[in-house]
Design a protein around this motif. Structure first.
Motif, PDB file in Angstrom:
ATOM      1  N   THR A  90       0.927  -1.270   0.183  1.00 58.58           N
ATOM      2  CA  THR A  90       0.082  -0.164   0.032  1.00 58.58           C
ATOM      3  C   THR A  90       0.935   0.875   0.008  1.00 58.58           C
ATOM      4  O   THR A  90       0.756   1.948  -0.966  1.00 58.58           O
ATOM      5  N   LYS A  91       1.764   1.207   0.960  1.00 55.89           N
ATOM      6  CA  LYS A  91       2.952   2.383   0.746  1.00 55.89           C
ATOM      7  C   LYS A  91       3.029   2.580  -0.291  1.00 55.89           C
ATOM      8  O   LYS A  91       3.309   3.757  -0.681  1.00 55.89           O
ATOM      9  N   TYR A  92       3.702   1.908  -1.194  1.00 57.17           N
ATOM     10  CA  TYR A  92       4.607   1.639  -2.169  1.00 57.17           C
ATOM     11  C   TYR A  92       3.793   2.263  -3.536  1.00 57.17           C
ATOM     12  O   TYR A  92       4.150   3.065  -4.467  1.00 57.17           O
ATOM     13  N   ILE A  93       2.456   1.503  -3.263  1.00 58.25           N
ATOM     14  CA  ILE A  93       1.705   1.959  -4.622  1.00 58.25           C
ATOM     15  C   ILE A  93       1.316   3.661  -4.334  1.00 58.25           C
ATOM     16  O   ILE A  93       0.927   5.302  -5.249  1.00 58.25           O
ATOM     17  N   LEU A  94       1.144   3.872  -3.045  1.00 60.37           N
ATOM     18  CA  LEU A  94       0.597   5.558  -2.702  1.00 60.37           C
ATOM     19  C   LEU A  94       1.697   6.662  -3.072  1.00 60.37           C
ATOM     20  O   LEU A  94       1.655   7.464  -3.848  1.00 60.37           O
ATOM     21  N   ASN A  95       2.811   6.129  -2.762  1.00 59.36           N
ATOM     22  CA  ASN A  95       4.290   7.268  -2.936  1.00 59.36           C
ATOM     23  C   ASN A  95       4.403   6.795  -4.689  1.00 59.36           C
ATOM     24  O   ASN A  95       5.360   8.089  -5.144  1.00 59.36           O
ATOM     25  N   LEU A  96       4.073   5.862  -4.838  1.00 57.72           N
ATOM     26  CA  LEU A  96       4.168   6.358  -6.882  1.00 57.72           C
ATOM     27  C   LEU A  96       3.250   6.887  -7.476  1.00 57.72           C
ATOM     28  O   LEU A  96       3.178   7.805  -9.240  1.00 57.72           O
ATOM     29  N   ALA A  97       1.830   7.389  -7.157  1.00 57.83           N
ATOM     30  CA  ALA A  97       0.732   8.292  -7.897  1.00 57.83           C
ATOM     31  C   ALA A  97       1.404   9.438  -7.401  1.00 57.83           C
ATOM     32  O   ALA A  97       1.425   9.536  -6.990  1.00 57.83           O
ATOM     33  N   LYS A  98       0.814   9.805  -8.574  1.00 61.72           N
ATOM     34  CA  LYS A  98       1.558  11.360  -9.081  1.00 61.72           C
ATOM     35  C   LYS A  98       0.254  11.638  -9.732  1.00 61.72           C
ATOM     36  O   LYS A  98      -0.401  11.344 -10.877  1.00 61.72           O
ATOM     37  N   LEU A 117      -5.801   7.428  -6.293  1.00 61.47           N
ATOM     38  CA  LEU A 117      -4.696   6.433  -5.364  1.00 61.47           C
ATOM     39  C   LEU A 117      -4.169   8.256  -5.045  1.00 61.47           C
ATOM     40  O   LEU A 117      -4.222   8.369  -3.262  1.00 61.47           O
ATOM     41  N   ILE A 118      -4.394   9.173  -5.264  1.00 62.77           N
ATOM     42  CA  ILE A 118      -3.936  10.535  -5.175  1.00 62.77           C
ATOM     43  C   ILE A 118      -4.459  10.775  -3.881  1.00 62.77           C
ATOM     44  O   ILE A 118      -4.096  11.456  -2.973  1.00 62.77           O
ATOM     45  N   LYS A 119      -6.238  11.079  -3.892  1.00 53.45           N
ATOM     46  CA  LYS A 119      -7.113  11.018  -2.348  1.00 53.45           C
ATOM     47  C   LYS A 119      -7.047  10.208  -1.449  1.00 53.45           C
ATOM     48  O   LYS A 119      -6.879  10.858  -0.681  1.00 53.45           O
ATOM     49  N   LEU A 120      -6.485   8.729  -1.845  1.00 54.50           N
ATOM     50  CA  LEU A 120      -6.183   8.177  -0.530  1.00 54.50           C
ATOM     51  C   LEU A 120      -4.694   8.728   0.250  1.00 54.50           C
ATOM     52  O   LEU A 120      -4.723   8.769   1.264  1.00 54.50           O
ATOM     53  N   LEU A 121      -4.053   8.773  -0.803  1.00 57.02           N
ATOM     54  CA  LEU A 121      -2.362   8.870  -0.159  1.00 57.02           C
ATOM     55  C   LEU A 121      -2.723  10.590   0.603  1.00 57.02           C
ATOM     56  O   LEU A 121      -2.177  11.037   1.276  1.00 57.02           O
ATOM     57  N   ASN A 122      -3.391  11.380   0.291  1.00 57.04           N
ATOM     58  CA  ASN A 122      -3.438  12.755   0.750  1.00 57.04           C
ATOM     59  C   ASN A 122      -4.957  12.458   2.114  1.00 57.04           C
ATOM     60  O   ASN A 122      -4.304  13.274   2.853  1.00 57.04           O
ATOM     61  N   GLN A 123      -5.669  11.520   2.087  1.00 55.86           N
ATOM     62  CA  GLN A 123      -5.910  11.458   3.684  1.00 55.86           C
ATOM     63  C   GLN A 123      -4.802  10.621   4.086  1.00 55.86           C
ATOM     64  O   GLN A 123      -5.006  10.911   5.479  1.00 55.86           O
ATOM     65  N   TYR A 124      -3.997   9.773   3.274  1.00 56.45           N
ATOM     66  CA  TYR A 124      -3.529   8.804   4.435  1.00 56.45           C
ATOM     67  C   TYR A 124      -2.803   9.842   5.822  1.00 56.45           C
ATOM     68  O   TYR A 124      -1.700  10.330   6.363  1.00 56.45           O
ATOM     69  N   GLN A 125      -1.814  11.447   4.221  1.00 53.63           N
ATOM     70  CA  GLN A 125      -1.444  11.691   4.779  1.00 53.63           C
ATOM     71  C   GLN A 125      -1.483  12.893   6.158  1.00 53.63           C
ATOM     72  O   GLN A 125      -0.776  13.695   6.704  1.00 53.63           O
ATOM     73  N   TYR A 126      -2.938  13.328   5.848  1.00 48.18           N
ATOM     74  CA  TYR A 126      -4.031  14.092   6.197  1.00 48.18           C
ATOM     75  C   TYR A 126      -3.837  13.394   7.673  1.00 48.18           C
ATOM     76  O   TYR A 126      -4.090  13.709   8.882  1.00 48.18           O
ATOM     77  N   GLY A 127      -4.144  12.026   7.484  1.00 47.90           N
ATOM     78  CA  GLY A 127      -4.029  11.567   9.105  1.00 47.90           C
ATOM     79  C   GLY A 127      -2.955  10.886  10.182  1.00 47.90           C
ATOM     80  O   GLY A 127      -3.184  11.171  11.146  1.00 47.90           O
ATOM     81  N   LYS A 128      -2.218  11.694   8.994  1.00 49.95           N
ATOM     82  CA  LYS A 128      -0.865  11.048  10.012  1.00 49.95           C
ATOM     83  C   LYS A 128      -0.193  12.554  10.731  1.00 49.95           C
ATOM     84  O   LYS A 128       0.088  12.186  11.193  1.00 49.95           O
ATOM     85  N   GLY A 129      -0.671  13.529  10.652  1.00 49.41           N
ATOM     86  CA  GLY A 129      -0.486  15.027  10.714  1.00 49.41           C
ATOM     87  C   GLY A 129       0.512  15.561  10.350  1.00 49.41           C
ATOM     88  O   GLY A 129       1.253  16.473  10.294  1.00 49.41           O
TER      89      GLY A 129
END
Length: 129
Positions: A90-98, A117-129
């Motif tokens: 999951t981390k691999y695929i989200l880090n490649l999304a551009k 994938l971009i939306k999921l990455l943004n949600q993940y990064q927002y959740g990390k603070g």
């Protein structure tokens, strides 16, 4: 499934996966791959043995390992993986999304559109603070 140890989560999960594929077959639909996520590799092996005892051909069971060729997953009905492998993939695929690019390929997310994938990455990064 999450409950106390010893209450049959393994059996419940595997029976659910077998039932899902039996229903698909009865309706004339293709069997869809089922991903079973285990806490560690030893449990994953135990689950594979349980599937074989339940009548699933060993050729229909695939032990997920990152960086394997996508062709190795084809035809597998049950994909077994550990929590660690799920997190890593999951981390691999989200880090490649551009933005404005084609979605990277992952056997776990073969048809995921890049905007998702971009939306999921943004949600993940927002959740990390």
């Amino acid at each position: 499934l999450a409950d106390s140890m010893g209450l049959g989560k393994t059996v419940q999960g595997i029976v659910g996966a077998l039932l899902r594929n039996a229903i698909s077959e009865a309706k004339g639909r293709p069997k869809l791959p089922t991903v079973l996520v285990s806490p560690n590799h030893a449990v994953s092996i135990q689950w594979a043995e349980t599937l074989i005892k339940a009548g699933v051909s060993a050729g229909r069971i695939f032990q997920f390992m990152p960086k394997r060729s996508q062709h190795q997953y084809r035809g597998s009905v049950y994909i077994l993986m550990t929590r660690y492998h799920l997190q890593t993939e999951t981390k691999y695929i989200l880090n490649l999304a551009k933005p404005r690019s084609r979605a990277p390929y992952s056997p776990l997310f073969p048809h995921a559109p890049n905007p998702l994938l971009i939306k999921l990455l943004n949600q993940y990064q927002y959740g990390k603070g």
